[in-house]
Design a protein around this motif. Structure first.
Motif, PDB file in Angstrom:
ATOM      1  N   GLU A   1       0.703  -1.430   0.081  1.00  0.00           N
ATOM      2  CA  GLU A   1      -0.026  -0.121   0.037  1.00  0.00           C
ATOM      3  C   GLU A   1       0.901   1.162   0.064  1.00  0.00           C
ATOM      4  O   GLU A   1       0.611   2.481  -0.267  1.00  0.00           O
ATOM      5  N   ILE A   2       2.105   0.957   0.330  1.00  0.00           N
ATOM      6  CA  ILE A   2       3.187   2.248   0.364  1.00  0.00           C
ATOM      7  C   ILE A   2       4.125   2.028  -0.469  1.00  0.00           C
ATOM      8  O   ILE A   2       4.603   0.900  -0.495  1.00  0.00           O
ATOM      9  N   ASP A   3       4.165   2.920  -1.334  1.00  0.00           N
ATOM     10  CA  ASP A   3       5.025   2.762  -2.744  1.00  0.00           C
ATOM     11  C   ASP A   3       6.427   2.385  -2.224  1.00  0.00           C
ATOM     12  O   ASP A   3       6.979   1.458  -3.093  1.00  0.00           O
ATOM     13  N   ALA A   4       7.083   2.977  -1.243  1.00  0.00           N
ATOM     14  CA  ALA A   4       8.397   2.379  -0.945  1.00  0.00           C
ATOM     15  C   ALA A   4       8.652   0.989  -0.573  1.00  0.00           C
ATOM     16  O   ALA A   4       9.703   0.325  -0.470  1.00  0.00           O
ATOM     17  N   PHE A   5       7.529   0.284  -0.153  1.00  0.00           N
ATOM     18  CA  PHE A   5       7.651  -1.003   0.402  1.00  0.00           C
ATOM     19  C   PHE A   5       6.534  -2.008  -0.925  1.00  0.00           C
ATOM     20  O   PHE A   5       6.263  -2.891  -0.301  1.00  0.00           O
ATOM     21  N   ALA A   6       6.496  -1.390  -1.842  1.00  0.00           N
ATOM     22  CA  ALA A   6       5.578  -2.281  -3.116  1.00  0.00           C
ATOM     23  C   ALA A   6       6.446  -2.684  -4.096  1.00  0.00           C
ATOM     24  O   ALA A   6       5.969  -3.849  -4.856  1.00  0.00           O
ATOM     25  N   LYS A   7       7.898  -2.588  -4.076  1.00  0.00           N
ATOM     26  CA  LYS A   7       8.803  -2.958  -5.053  1.00  0.00           C
ATOM     27  C   LYS A   7       8.766  -4.554  -5.055  1.00  0.00           C
ATOM     28  O   LYS A   7       8.559  -5.092  -6.431  1.00  0.00           O
ATOM     29  N   GLY A   8       8.894  -5.158  -4.105  1.00  0.00           N
ATOM     30  CA  GLY A   8       8.852  -6.697  -4.009  1.00  0.00           C
ATOM     31  C   GLY A   8       7.634  -7.365  -4.631  1.00  0.00           C
ATOM     32  O   GLY A   8       7.607  -8.125  -5.654  1.00  0.00           O
ATOM     33  N   THR A   9       6.333  -6.788  -4.322  1.00  0.00           N
ATOM     34  CA  THR A   9       5.107  -7.131  -4.659  1.00  0.00           C
ATOM     35  C   THR A   9       5.020  -7.110  -6.176  1.00  0.00           C
ATOM     36  O   THR A   9       4.501  -8.103  -6.690  1.00  0.00           O
ATOM     37  N   ILE A  10       5.541  -5.555  -6.504  1.00  0.00           N
ATOM     38  CA  ILE A  10       5.141  -5.522  -7.880  1.00  0.00           C
ATOM     39  C   ILE A  10       6.097  -6.435  -8.995  1.00  0.00           C
ATOM     40  O   ILE A  10       5.721  -6.992  -9.845  1.00  0.00           O
ATOM     41  N   GLY A  11       7.267  -6.608  -8.271  1.00  0.00           N
ATOM     42  CA  GLY A  11       8.421  -7.494  -9.039  1.00  0.00           C
ATOM     43  C   GLY A  11       7.636  -8.937  -9.230  1.00  0.00           C
ATOM     44  O   GLY A  11       7.807  -9.595 -10.283  1.00  0.00           O
ATOM     45  N   VAL A  12       7.465  -9.388  -8.096  1.00  0.00           N
ATOM     46  CA  VAL A  12       6.787 -10.624  -8.143  1.00  0.00           C
ATOM     47  C   VAL A  12       5.569 -10.782  -9.134  1.00  0.00           C
ATOM     48  O   VAL A  12       5.442 -11.779 -10.009  1.00  0.00           O
TER      49      VAL A  12
END
Ligand code: ADP
Ligand code: MG
Length: 396
Positions: A326-337
């Motif tokens: 939900e917070i962009d700074a911690f979304a990269k992993g989910t978006i990468g997967v």
């Protein structure tokens, strides 16, 4: 043997009761996301095209606790459904009794009637046989298209089936059972499961049921920290379920015994708070530099490893985000997967409210084979439990 489908019923000239899931967000009479209404359209249209005399729709909405509550009325849904179907939808202000019967009797040939919220009556959630009989008396045949309610033995889902002339699964229900059932019973291999999200406790049954079935098990999100705790790694103030550490250890042992590849994060993004704009740092998971901070996303090395583990997959089941997406700074992993799942040449299934939101955020929802709508029901199904609303339906 598979569950009987609406396509196996002769609907011509019959009244058909369809249990749908219209549990949509409504505020001040205005419907927010209408996805659930749209998803019911193929089954309703199928019944009308097959010559049903009338279609009677019933659903729950929210948790009115067995009492009428105007804020949880399905009336706005009747209007929206009418627009989407392009045909007027009559609304009955009661789901049983004279008002419901009157609305059904006066429906024109091929008419559609939506009944008021089933949960305005406590008998619905109590699976009351008399209440179920009143519902059943409104139609000749019964179709369940509410996969999201199939894990509950409620009157409109379970007891009603005993009072109707014929019963079957709707097209949406059929699709859910087809994809989830095939993943469990006859998956194309390699079969990779990705489990993440907030809590191990929500998904422990799913992990245990999947261990003997999958070729690789990928773990991310907050639940990884309970596993790290079991492995003696530094977890700082990350979300750990202290009472599940033994179970996590047991899962690691079972996976090892089976020779299963169980992948845990190798690096992560840590920060002092779950908040946009806080300073964040990427560390290896073995690093004690986490201090009193929390792990809030998987790191880039982990994303690369998970993408590699997904590359040759033929079946993927994904439930639970890899971090606080939900917070962009911690979304990269989910978006990468999500991106790696979208690239899979095989069947991909995503379930869970937050996971579905995450694949939309990643912009790859249209590249997923099946987005499972029933959060709790899909978890129970993947956890190996029988769903009362499915068990009660006849086999094909
Ligand atoms: P789903 O709805 O897809 O089943 P869950 O509800 O189990 O998923 O988990 C989603 C939630 O988990 C999200 O709100 C997300 O912010 C949270 N989450 C994921 N990873 C972490 C983490 N490392 N720390 C804290 N919360 C996390
Ligand atoms: Mg959730």
């Amino acid at each position: 043997m598979s569950t009987r489908s609406i396509r196996d019923l002769d609907l011509k000239g019959r009244r058909v009761f369809i249990r749908v899931d219209f549990n949509v967000p409504i505020k001040n009479g205005v419907i927010g996301d209408d996805t659930r209404i749209r998803e019911s359209l193929p089954t309703i249209r199928y019944a009308l095209d097959a010559g049903a005399k009338a279609v009677v729709l019933a659903s729950h909405l929210g948790r009115p606790k067995g009492k009428p509550n105007p804020e949880m009325s399905l009336k706005p849904v009747a209007a929206r459904l009418g627009e989407l179907l392009g045909t007027p939808v009559a609304f009955a202000g009661e789901c049983i009794g004279a008002e419901a019967e009157g609305a059904v009797q006066s429906a024109p040939p091929g008419g559609v009637v939506l009944l008021e919220n089933l949960r305005f009556h406590p008998e619905e959630e109590n699976n009351d046989p008399a209440f179920a009989k009143s519902l059943a008396s409104l139609a000749d045949l019964y179709v369940n298209d509410a996969f999201g309610a199939a894990h509950r033995a409620h009157a409109s889902v379970e007891a009603i089936v005993r009072g109707v002339g014929g019963a079957a699964a709707g097209l949406l229900m059929e699709k859910e059972l087809k994809y989830l059932g095939a993943a469990l019973d006859t998956p194309d291999r390699p079969f990779v499961a990705i489990l993440g999200g907030a809590k191990v406790s929500d998904k422990i049954d799913v992990i245990v049921n999947l261990i003997p079935r999958v070729d690789r098990l990928i773990i991310g999100g907050a639940m990884a920290y309970t596993f790290f705790k079991a492995l003696g790694k530094p977890v700082g103030r990350s979300l750990v379920e202290a009472d599940k550490v033994d179970e996590a250890r047991d899962i690691l042992a079972r996976a090892k015994e089976r020779g299963l590849q169980l992948l845990l994060p190798v690096d992560h993004v840590v920060a002092a708070k779950i908040e946009a704009g806080v300073p964040a740092e990427t560390l290896d998971v073995d690093s004690p530099a986490i201090g009193e901070r929390m792990g809030l996303d998987i790191g880039p090395k982990t994303v690369a490893a998970y993408a590699t583990a997904l590359r040759d997959a033929k079946t993927v089941v994904w439930n639970g985000p890899m971090g606080v997406f939900e917070i962009d700074a911690f979304a990269k992993g989910t978006i990468g997967v999500a991106t790696a799942v979208a690239a899979v040449k095989g069947t991909t299934i995503v379930g869970g409210g937050d996971s579905i939101a995450a694949v939309h955020k990643a912009g790859i929802a249209d590249r997923i084979t099946h987005i499972s709508t029933g959060g709790g029901a899909s978890l129970e199904f993947l956890g190996g439990q029988k769903l009362p609303g499915v068990e009660v339906l006849p086999r094909a």
